[in-house]
Scaffold this active site. Structure first.
Site, PDB file in Angstrom:
ATOM      1  CE  LYS A   1      14.466 -11.413  -8.050  1.00 39.64           C
ATOM      2  NZ  LYS A   1      14.774 -10.841  -7.489  1.00 39.64           N
TER       3      LYS A   1
ATOM      4  CD  GLU B   1      17.915 -12.625  -6.896  1.00 36.66           C
ATOM      5  OE1 GLU B   1      16.979 -13.047  -5.699  1.00 36.66           O
ATOM      6  OE2 GLU B   1      17.349 -11.025  -7.229  1.00 36.66           O
TER       7      GLU B   1
ATOM      8  CB  CYS C   1      -0.771  -0.076   0.918  1.00 40.47           C
ATOM      9  SG  CYS C   1      -1.867  -1.288   1.060  1.00 40.47           S
TER      10      CYS C   1
ATOM     11  CD1 TRP D   1       0.144  -6.748  -2.881  1.00 45.93           C
ATOM     12  CD2 TRP D   1      -0.288  -6.424  -0.539  1.00 45.93           C
ATOM     13  NE1 TRP D   1       0.587  -8.221  -1.895  1.00 45.93           N
ATOM     14  CE2 TRP D   1       0.734  -8.109  -0.629  1.00 45.93           C
ATOM     15  CE3 TRP D   1       0.024  -6.820   0.959  1.00 45.93           C
ATOM     16  CZ2 TRP D   1       0.352  -9.771  -0.370  1.00 45.93           C
ATOM     17  CZ3 TRP D   1      -0.433  -7.855   1.561  1.00 45.93           C
ATOM     18  CH2 TRP D   1       0.661  -9.301   1.453  1.00 45.93           C
TER      19      TRP D   1
ATOM     20  CD  GLU E   1      10.341 -11.959  -7.238  1.00 45.30           C
ATOM     21  OE1 GLU E   1       9.804 -11.425  -6.035  1.00 45.30           O
ATOM     22  OE2 GLU E   1      11.873 -11.579  -6.973  1.00 45.30           O
TER      23      GLU E   1
ATOM     24  NE  ARG F   1       4.828   1.963  -0.140  1.00 48.18           N
ATOM     25  CZ  ARG F   1       5.522   1.934   0.638  1.00 48.18           C
ATOM     26  NH1 ARG F   1       6.716   1.939   0.775  1.00 48.18           N
ATOM     27  NH2 ARG F   1       5.384   1.371   1.660  1.00 48.18           N
TER      28      ARG F   1
ATOM     29  CG  ASN G   1       1.425   1.704   4.375  1.00 48.64           C
ATOM     30  OD1 ASN G   1       1.110   0.889   3.925  1.00 48.64           O
ATOM     31  ND2 ASN G   1       1.920   2.117   4.284  1.00 48.64           N
ATOM     32  N   GLY G   2      -1.039   0.197   6.673  1.00 49.57           N
ATOM     33  CA  GLY G   2      -1.015  -1.255   7.661  1.00 49.57           C
ATOM     34  C   GLY G   2      -1.682  -1.918   7.987  1.00 49.57           C
TER      35      GLY G   2
ATOM     36  CG  HIS H   1      21.714 -36.255  -0.326  1.00 51.11           C
ATOM     37  ND1 HIS H   1      21.940 -37.289  -0.254  1.00 51.11           N
ATOM     38  CD2 HIS H   1      22.793 -35.721  -0.843  1.00 51.11           C
ATOM     39  CE1 HIS H   1      23.428 -38.058   0.232  1.00 51.11           C
ATOM     40  NE2 HIS H   1      24.108 -36.638  -0.357  1.00 51.11           N
TER      41      HIS H   1
ATOM     42  CE  LYS I   1      11.388  -2.381  -4.673  1.00 52.48           C
ATOM     43  NZ  LYS I   1      12.463  -3.809  -5.393  1.00 52.48           N
TER      44      LYS I   1
END
Ligand code: F6R
Length: 588
Positions: free
Chosen positions: A475, A471, A2, A72, A478, A27, A98-99, A494, A583
């Protein structure tokens, strides 16, 4: 997670607010909305979808004050009703938030029993109703009383058509800055939103609230009501850094900024050397971070281990509830975070601090929450990172953790000054080497064309490049929505080897180091199962220039970033805004 924005001044607020929202869209992007004051009333345009969509469907308005939000979803799915701004029963007090309001259920129940009518499933909507409840002729007083009732985290902005000369704001654990203009002021969750307008900002602290007029900004303490002086800071980010500048996506632009990310992080060398002097006496070293940043922490751990210094790298969501029990005043925490706002990382640091640990943060965003609770900060100076998937910031983090690990080892007498100088010399050559990899983008795209329809990927690497494959796999997961597994190459036999069959892509990192032969054997094991091996090496399918093995993570990740980017685009996905993600993860 947000974004909120606000404007007060002489220009057209709706236009400015939508522009600010576009720059905050990373965001959250499942819904958006603005509210402005016009002829003594609140006008709201909001809805599900991206900012541009909401903008197209909004009425043109003329106003000099307004607030805005890009969402979001946490409480309640994306819908018109759940989009911000929210108002009270009489469409008067209007807010964006936001929160997360942790006690919203109790507050809502109480408000409903008192006759308040809610129109959304959000936690946020309790705030305007609380203001309505406490209002007895003074907007500021009712706002403060309401905010004091909230538990959890918030950055909130509110307007009242009866007092059209001010926006009220407050913050606790969610970022909020005020942009200072000439006869106009701005509020925003993050710097990119205000970059084209002003470079002068005030960063609010937890439990600050503000009364923002067009010519003045007053900051007060939420608990005592006393006026507080907060310094005006000047941001050195350039507006160009927050624009695409001809690139199709921010992610691609940011990958092309990876050489600069190395140069910029190296600017912190002297500070890092000083910090290393301070922290080398601590016997326990922990790297703590989330997601991509946690892989940078792992690289730091591997480098320290290489020099005979033991350390741990733990993801913050685990650290805060488990590893933290082993923390004492002989511990140093190196927290790594691009945003400096990640909830789990901040919580881990706070818990470790309570137990006497010394805190150093490796951060990109200057003035972010993490920087204010740390005993020392190492800035990566990567500039604004807009794409949701971190790329250049990771490169900056890798450089900073490499330096801190080197300087700790130097302080502890594990390596010589000459060796450090050699590595510093090599680090200075890394930007050019990244440039060579970027020149091969077409080749990388061709490989992406062969692979983009696959629905499972394996990434294998060893030691320092185990984080590289983690990483690389993160990537692709996502931004391409394909399943990807990253394994230390020696672990494949294994269990995971059972998943290999004809055509399964295995991206194998083969640096020219003492483990190359072992890696070769692991590659043969994959080939023997008819997997499609994509070799990342000096002469492989994805070519990487020769480099000291210690610095190989900084180079070997670059083709993997480009590969993930192209696979995403070929699959028709917007890599800048992957589904379900945001983000800056400011909730637990
Ligand atoms: C992945 C990604 C995330 C972040 C993580 C931590 O591409 O960007 O995994 O790395 O959310 O964020 P920061 O670094 O802001 O603490």
């Amino acid at each position: 997670m947000c974004g909120i924005a606000g404007y007060i001044g002489n220009r057209n607020a709706p236009e400015i607010l939508f522009d600010m929202l576009r720059r905050l869209e990373y965001r959250g992007y499942d819904s958006a909305g603005i509210a402005y004051l016009s002829k003594g009333k609140v006008v709201i345009s909001k809805g599900k979808g991206r900012v541009d969509e909401v903008r197209r469907n909004s009425k043109n308005g003329d106003s000099s004050i307004g607030i805005a939000h890009t969402r979001w979803a946490t409480h309640g799915g994306p819908s018109h009703e759940n989009s911000h701004p929210h108002t009270d029963c009489n469409f008067r007090f209007t807010i964006v938030h936001n929160g997360i309001i942790e006690n919203y259920k109790d507050l809502k129940q109480e408000l409903v029993s008192e006759g308040h009518r809610f129109s959304s499933e959000t936690d946020t909507e309790v705030i305007p109703h609380l203001i309505e409840k406490f209002y007895s002729g003074n907007f500021e007083k009712a706002f403060v009383e309401s905010v004091k009732k909230l538990r959890g985290s918030f950055a909130v902005a509110a307007i009242d058509p009866e007092e059209p000369e001010k926006i009220l704001v407050a913050r606790k654990e969610s970022p909020l800055i005020i942009g200072i203009g000439k006869n106009e002021n701005f509020i925003a969750s993050d710097t990119p939103a205000i970059l084209p307008e002003t470079k002068k900002i005030i960063i609010l602290d937890d439990f600050d609230y503000g009364i923002i007029g067009k010519d003045d900004v007053v900051i007060k303490d939420l608990q005592t009501g006393d006026r507080i002086k907060r310094e005006i800071q000047t941001i050195d980010w350039d507006i160009k850094q927050a624009e695409k500048e001809g690139y199709e996506h921010f992610m691609l632009k940011e990958i092309y900024e990876e050489p600069d990310a190395v140069k910029n992080a190296l600017k912190g060398s002297n500070e890092i050397r000083e910090i290393a002097k301070r922290i080398s006496k601590y016997q326990k070293v922990y790297f703590v971070a989330c997601g991509t940043a946690s892989y940078a922490g792992m690289v730091g751990k591997y480098i320290l281990e290489r020099f005979g210094i033991s350390s741990e790298a733990v993801v913050a969501s685990e650290f805060r509830y488990s590893t933290v029990n082993a923390i004492d005043n002989n511990s140093v925490i190196i927290a790594v975070s691009q945003s400096g706002e990640t909830a789990d990382t901040i919580a881990s640091v706070k818990e470790a601090k309570k137990r006497g640990a010394h805190i150093i943060s490796v951060v990109n965003v200057v003035g972010s929450s993490l920087t204010r609770i740390s005993d020392g900060n190492i800035y990566t100076y990567s500039g604004p990172e807009i794409a949701v998937a971190s790329t250049k910031a990771y490169i900056g983090q890798l450089v900073s953790v490499t330096l801190i690990a080197l300087f700790i080892a130097l302080e502890r007498g594990k390596i010589t000054g000459d060796y450090v100088n050699e590595i510093l010399h090599d680090l200075n050559g890394i930007p050019e080497k990244i440039g060579h990899i970027l020149k091969n983008e077409n080749e990388i795209r061709k490989i992406a064309e062969k692979l983009f329809k696959k629905d499972i990927f394996f990434y294998i690497g060893r030691r320092l490049n185990y984080p590289t494959v983690l990483e690389g796999a993160l990537k692709i997961k996502e931004i391409s929505y394909v399943h990807a597994e990253a394994y230390p190459a020696g672990e494949m036999k294994h269990g995971p080897l059972a998943l290999l069959e004809e055509g399964v892509p295995v991206i194998a990192i083969l640096p020219n180091d003492d483990l190359a032969e072992k890696m070769e054997s692991n590659i043969q094991e994959a080939k023997a199962r008819n997997a499609t091996v994509i070799l990342v090496s000096e002469t492989g399918d994805l070519k990487v220039p020769p480099v000291d093995p210690l610095l190989s993570p900084i180079l070997y990740i670059v083709p993997l970033h480009l590969l993930a980017y192209h696979i995403s685009v070929l699959r028709g996905i917007d890599p800048d805004k992957p589904r379900n993600l945001a983000k800056s993860v400011t909730v637990e």
